[in-house]
Design a protein around this motif. Sequence first.
Motif, PDB file in Angstrom:
ATOM      1  N   ASP A 122      10.132 -23.043  -5.613  1.00  0.00           N
ATOM      2  CA  ASP A 122       8.723 -22.849  -5.230  1.00  0.00           C
ATOM      3  C   ASP A 122       8.380 -21.370  -5.422  1.00  0.00           C
ATOM      4  N   GLU A 123       8.075 -21.013  -6.664  1.00  0.00           N
ATOM      5  CA  GLU A 123       7.837 -19.614  -7.018  1.00  0.00           C
ATOM      6  C   GLU A 123       6.615 -19.026  -6.310  1.00  0.00           C
ATOM      7  N   GLU A 124       5.581 -19.821  -6.141  1.00  0.00           N
ATOM      8  CA  GLU A 124       4.356 -19.328  -5.499  1.00  0.00           C
ATOM      9  C   GLU A 124       4.617 -18.933  -4.042  1.00  0.00           C
ATOM     10  N   SER A 125       5.286 -19.811  -3.296  1.00  0.00           N
ATOM     11  CA  SER A 125       5.607 -19.504  -1.896  1.00  0.00           C
ATOM     12  C   SER A 125       6.596 -18.344  -1.808  1.00  0.00           C
ATOM     13  N   ALA A 126       7.539 -18.305  -2.746  1.00  0.00           N
ATOM     14  CA  ALA A 126       8.518 -17.215  -2.770  1.00  0.00           C
ATOM     15  C   ALA A 126       7.821 -15.875  -2.956  1.00  0.00           C
ATOM     16  N   ALA A 127       6.902 -15.812  -3.898  1.00  0.00           N
ATOM     17  CA  ALA A 127       6.181 -14.565  -4.157  1.00  0.00           C
ATOM     18  C   ALA A 127       5.318 -14.166  -2.964  1.00  0.00           C
ATOM     19  N   ALA A 128       4.665 -15.148  -2.344  1.00  0.00           N
ATOM     20  CA  ALA A 128       3.798 -14.851  -1.196  1.00  0.00           C
ATOM     21  C   ALA A 128       4.611 -14.291  -0.031  1.00  0.00           C
ATOM     22  N   ASP A 129       5.758 -14.913   0.266  1.00  0.00           N
ATOM     23  CA  ASP A 129       6.578 -14.435   1.384  1.00  0.00           C
ATOM     24  C   ASP A 129       7.201 -13.075   1.095  1.00  0.00           C
ATOM     25  N   THR A 130       7.659 -12.874  -0.131  1.00  0.00           N
ATOM     26  CA  THR A 130       8.255 -11.576  -0.486  1.00  0.00           C
ATOM     27  C   THR A 130       7.207 -10.472  -0.397  1.00  0.00           C
ATOM     28  N   SER A 131       6.018 -10.747  -0.879  1.00  0.00           N
ATOM     29  CA  SER A 131       4.929  -9.773  -0.804  1.00  0.00           C
ATOM     30  C   SER A 131       4.563  -9.480   0.652  1.00  0.00           C
ATOM     31  N   HIS A 132       4.493 -10.534   1.460  1.00  0.00           N
ATOM     32  CA  HIS A 132       4.156 -10.345   2.873  1.00  0.00           C
ATOM     33  C   HIS A 132       5.242  -9.521   3.584  1.00  0.00           C
ATOM     34  N   ALA A 133       6.493  -9.775   3.251  1.00  0.00           N
ATOM     35  CA  ALA A 133       7.602  -9.015   3.846  1.00  0.00           C
ATOM     36  C   ALA A 133       7.468  -7.533   3.499  1.00  0.00           C
ATOM     37  N   MET A 134       7.160  -7.238   2.245  1.00  0.00           N
ATOM     38  CA  MET A 134       7.016  -5.837   1.829  1.00  0.00           C
ATOM     39  C   MET A 134       5.834  -5.176   2.528  1.00  0.00           C
ATOM     40  N   ASN A 135       4.731  -5.893   2.666  1.00  0.00           N
ATOM     41  CA  ASN A 135       3.562  -5.332   3.356  1.00  0.00           C
ATOM     42  C   ASN A 135       3.857  -5.060   4.823  1.00  0.00           C
ATOM     43  N   LEU A 136       4.557  -5.978   5.465  1.00  0.00           N
ATOM     44  CA  LEU A 136       4.932  -5.757   6.870  1.00  0.00           C
ATOM     45  C   LEU A 136       5.823  -4.532   7.009  1.00  0.00           C
ATOM     46  N   ARG A 137       6.794  -4.371   6.109  1.00  0.00           N
ATOM     47  CA  ARG A 137       7.691  -3.212   6.169  1.00  0.00           C
ATOM     48  C   ARG A 137       6.905  -1.916   5.983  1.00  0.00           C
ATOM     49  N   LYS A 138       5.952  -1.920   5.070  1.00  0.00           N
ATOM     50  CA  LYS A 138       5.123  -0.726   4.868  1.00  0.00           C
ATOM     51  C   LYS A 138       4.337  -0.396   6.121  1.00  0.00           C
ATOM     52  N   GLU A 139       3.743  -1.406   6.735  1.00  0.00           N
ATOM     53  CA  GLU A 139       2.986  -1.192   7.974  1.00  0.00           C
ATOM     54  C   GLU A 139       3.888  -0.655   9.078  1.00  0.00           C
ATOM     55  N   GLN A 140       5.105  -1.211   9.180  1.00  0.00           N
ATOM     56  CA  GLN A 140       6.038  -0.765  10.210  1.00  0.00           C
ATOM     57  C   GLN A 140       6.481   0.668   9.959  1.00  0.00           C
ATOM     58  N   MET A 141       6.674   1.026   8.695  1.00  0.00           N
ATOM     59  CA  MET A 141       7.058   2.398   8.376  1.00  0.00           C
ATOM     60  C   MET A 141       5.935   3.369   8.706  1.00  0.00           C
ATOM     61  N   LYS A 142       4.694   2.991   8.422  1.00  0.00           N
ATOM     62  CA  LYS A 142       3.550   3.846   8.758  1.00  0.00           C
ATOM     63  C   LYS A 142       3.442   4.020  10.267  1.00  0.00           C
ATOM     64  N   ALA A 143       3.610   2.941  11.003  1.00  0.00           N
ATOM     65  CA  ALA A 143       3.540   3.009  12.465  1.00  0.00           C
ATOM     66  C   ALA A 143       4.639   3.910  13.019  1.00  0.00           C
ATOM     67  N   ASN A 144       5.825   3.838  12.446  1.00  0.00           N
ATOM     68  CA  ASN A 144       6.927   4.681  12.899  1.00  0.00           C
ATOM     69  C   ASN A 144       6.649   6.153  12.647  1.00  0.00           C
ATOM     70  N   ARG A 145       5.985   6.458  11.534  1.00  0.00           N
ATOM     71  CA  ARG A 145       5.644   7.856  11.264  1.00  0.00           C
ATOM     72  C   ARG A 145       4.713   8.403  12.318  1.00  0.00           C
ATOM     73  N   TRP A 146       3.741   7.600  12.751  1.00  0.00           N
ATOM     74  CA  TRP A 146       2.805   8.042  13.786  1.00  0.00           C
ATOM     75  C   TRP A 146       3.515   8.264  15.096  1.00  0.00           C
ATOM     76  N   VAL A 147       4.464   7.428  15.409  1.00  0.00           N
ATOM     77  CA  VAL A 147       5.212   7.562  16.661  1.00  0.00           C
ATOM     78  C   VAL A 147       6.099   8.803  16.619  1.00  0.00           C
ATOM     79  N   ASP A 148       6.661   9.102  15.461  1.00  0.00           N
ATOM     80  CA  ASP A 148       7.594  10.221  15.318  1.00  0.00           C
ATOM     81  C   ASP A 148       6.900  11.579  15.311  1.00  0.00           C
ATOM     82  N   MET A 149       5.576  11.604  15.149  1.00  0.00           N
ATOM     83  CA  MET A 149       4.870  12.882  15.040  1.00  0.00           C
ATOM     84  C   MET A 149       4.756  13.575  16.358  1.00  0.00           C
TER      85      MET A 149
END
Length: 149
Positions: A122-149
Amino acid sequence: MATDIDDLFADGQFRFMDEDFEGSIEIFTRVLEMDPAYAKAYQARGISRLRLGDRESALADLREALRLDPENPRFHYHHAAVLMQMDRLEEAVEAVSRAIDLDPAYAAAYYIRGQLYERLGDEESAAADTSHAMNLRKEQMKANRWVDM
């Protein structure tokens, strides 16, 4: 007693990090002898057993952890990882989807589900979940930067 058992559990975690999986299994088993309801010890022992290639015992430990704490998304995630290694892909999708239901921001769960969908073709679902995982990680990294400041 809680401190003693928690310290013992931490010792098991250190053994695991040192890749002494047999030693960690021994310690997590002692923790469970002291408190058979210590769900995290079942999870940790299961992961240690998985690292040694004992998938059946790992699966049994993860199932016991889930029986004790069915609302823990990490337990569902690790349950899915064991099932994935056993090529029980549909069951693994169900398990990791439950982890996502419990914690919609669990990036690693989306990532593993993407891998499962890919293996299922199921390539479509695979791509959607992988993309969502990457977006969540980016958001979490941004949030961590704000906390670390």
